[in-house]
Design a protein around this motif. Structure first.
Motif, PDB file in Angstrom:
ATOM      1  N   UNK A 158       0.648  -1.092  -0.083  1.00 36.49           N
ATOM      2  CA  UNK A 158      -0.139  -0.086  -0.005  1.00 36.49           C
ATOM      3  C   UNK A 158       0.986   1.307  -0.054  1.00 36.49           C
ATOM      4  N   UNK A 159       1.872   1.257   0.821  1.00 38.69           N
ATOM      5  CA  UNK A 159       2.875   2.483   0.694  1.00 38.69           C
ATOM      6  C   UNK A 159       3.553   2.552  -0.695  1.00 38.69           C
ATOM      7  N   UNK A 160       3.968   1.469  -1.206  1.00 46.12           N
ATOM      8  CA  UNK A 160       4.622   1.553  -2.594  1.00 46.12           C
ATOM      9  C   UNK A 160       3.664   2.256  -3.394  1.00 46.12           C
ATOM     10  N   UNK A 161       2.482   1.716  -3.547  1.00 44.22           N
ATOM     11  CA  UNK A 161       1.373   2.361  -4.320  1.00 44.22           C
ATOM     12  C   UNK A 161       1.091   3.951  -4.100  1.00 44.22           C
ATOM     13  N   UNK A 162       1.217   4.201  -2.748  1.00 40.81           N
ATOM     14  CA  UNK A 162       0.933   5.665  -2.326  1.00 40.81           C
ATOM     15  C   UNK A 162       2.107   6.633  -2.673  1.00 40.81           C
ATOM     16  N   UNK A 163       3.391   6.130  -2.764  1.00 41.55           N
ATOM     17  CA  UNK A 163       4.751   6.738  -3.415  1.00 41.55           C
ATOM     18  C   UNK A 163       4.731   6.776  -4.690  1.00 41.55           C
ATOM     19  N   UNK A 164       3.758   5.928  -5.597  1.00 42.22           N
ATOM     20  CA  UNK A 164       3.619   6.074  -6.981  1.00 42.22           C
ATOM     21  C   UNK A 164       4.487   5.147  -7.654  1.00 42.22           C
ATOM     22  N   UNK A 165       5.067   4.197  -6.700  1.00 44.06           N
ATOM     23  CA  UNK A 165       6.029   3.224  -7.187  1.00 44.06           C
ATOM     24  C   UNK A 165       5.050   2.354  -8.280  1.00 44.06           C
ATOM     25  N   UNK A 166       3.892   2.018  -7.714  1.00 42.43           N
ATOM     26  CA  UNK A 166       3.103   1.144  -8.766  1.00 42.43           C
ATOM     27  C   UNK A 166       2.465   1.802  -9.939  1.00 42.43           C
ATOM     28  N   UNK A 167       2.317   3.204  -9.804  1.00 43.27           N
ATOM     29  CA  UNK A 167       1.933   3.643 -11.059  1.00 43.27           C
ATOM     30  C   UNK A 167       2.724   4.117 -11.947  1.00 43.27           C
ATOM     31  N   UNK A 168       4.342   4.047 -11.638  1.00 41.81           N
ATOM     32  CA  UNK A 168       5.182   4.323 -12.583  1.00 41.81           C
ATOM     33  C   UNK A 168       5.616   3.233 -13.344  1.00 41.81           C
ATOM     34  N   UNK A 169       6.678   3.227 -14.085  1.00 38.64           N
ATOM     35  CA  UNK A 169       7.190   2.134 -14.828  1.00 38.64           C
ATOM     36  C   UNK A 169       7.683   1.100 -14.199  1.00 38.64           C
ATOM     37  N   UNK A 170       8.054  -0.044 -14.746  1.00 36.23           N
ATOM     38  CA  UNK A 170       8.818  -1.211 -13.921  1.00 36.23           C
ATOM     39  C   UNK A 170       9.875  -1.013 -13.407  1.00 36.23           C
ATOM     40  N   UNK A 171      10.673  -0.028 -14.013  1.00 34.73           N
ATOM     41  CA  UNK A 171      11.923   0.139 -13.187  1.00 34.73           C
ATOM     42  C   UNK A 171      11.575   1.224 -11.921  1.00 34.73           C
TER      43      UNK A 171
END
Length: 305
Positions: free
Chosen positions: A31-44
């Motif tokens: 959930x924190x990864x998604x909030x930081x935009x990690x899930x919305x960015x590219x694979x890298x």
């Protein structure tokens, strides 16, 4: 993506695919990864966020990335070792203070390298034919297989000693296997570069050792044969030392000069040593350095892409 980016993506993928129970990355982590935009960015971006999160918790992740990095010390250590090994060769004057021009000092080195060039040419032709037919080419040479075996065993041992959960250890093993498979062409290029540099260094060391021994000892050049006469010996010498004569301008002795040094006769071996050294430089050192440069350029291309 460059080499580092691919390793980061492979590590994050191995963690997420080997974590069905969310024991490595909890639901809160995701959930924190998604909030930081990690899930919305590219694979890298997603992979870097995962690796940064795990690296902050355990050294296992950072060590796994470091262990899969090509050791920069390997090339200089291997090249210096080959140079010293070449200098330690004692083929010149091994039968005493005489250089038998028919024994072709350092001939085994020249023959081995010429055979290597033929094999490399044959492999290149086979590869061209297979690519023309659309057939896949083997991506790893025997030396790379050996390096991979040692590399995988070392990383597996490291992951087993680290304080990490069973799921994380399994993920790291998956990561190492994926990287060794996907990075095989890059590993091939690096190992080829290393081998060509070591071959050139071995030959250079042999030449240096030959001249150093020539400073402290007087070598006499001569020959002896049951079946060959002076004209035949001169023809053999002219063929063998043609590259060295062309490079240095030192002419191969005439038939009369060759006849004069038939055992028990002899002459100062300096010009023969110059011919030997120049021939080794043309036949071994020059081509090996060119092959090393070509392999290094391929390595740089593959590391960046």
């Amino acid at each position: 993506m460059n080499e580092h980016d691919v390793r980061v993506v492979l590590l994050a993928r191995a963690v997420e695919q080997n974590d069905p129970q969310h024991t490595i990355l909890s639901d809160d982590d995701r959930r924190r990864l998604a909030e930081r935009g990690g899930a919305g960015g590219g694979p890298l971006q997603r992979a870097q966020a995962v690796v940064d999160l795990l690296a902050a918790r355990t050294q296992a992740v950072s060590r796994a990335l470091a262990r899969t990095r090509w050791p920069r010390w390997l090339v200089p250590v291997a090249v210096v070792s080959a140079l010293l090994a070449g200098a330690a060769l004692n083929e010149i004057g091994s039968g005493g203070a005489r250089v038998n021009i028919l024994s072709i000092p350092l001939g085994a080195m020249m023959a081995w390298n010429l055979l290597t060039y033929l094999v490399l040419a044959a492999v290149a032709v086979v590869g061209w034919v297979r690519r023309g037919r659309g057939a896949p080419m083997p991506r790893r040479c025997a030396v790379t297989h050996l390096a991979h075996a040692v590399f995988t065993r070392g990383l597996a041992g490291l992951s087993g000693r680290m304080r990490a959960s069973a799921a994380l250890r399994e993920a790291l093993a998956r990561f190492s296997a994926d990287w060794l498979r996907i990075g095989a062409p890059l590993h091939d290029a690096r190992i080829r570069t290393l081998l060509h540099l070591c071959a050139a260094a071995l030959a250079a060391g042999a030449i240096a050792g030959m001249y150093l021994r020539g400073i402290g000892f007087e070598f006499l050049a001569g020959w002896e044969s049951t079946f060959l006469d002076a004209s035949a010996v001169r023809a053999i010498a002219a063929a063998v030392y043609l590259p060295g004569a062309a490079l240095t301008g030192v002419p191969v002795p005439t038939v009369a000069e060759v006849a004069a040094i038939r055992a028990p006769g002899g002459e100062d071996a300096a010009r023969w040593l110059h011919l030997i050294a120049a021939t080794i430089a043309v036949v071994v050192i020059g081509p090996r350095l060119l092959l090393a440069l070509a392999a290094w350029l391929v390595e740089r291309h593959r590391a960046a892409r």
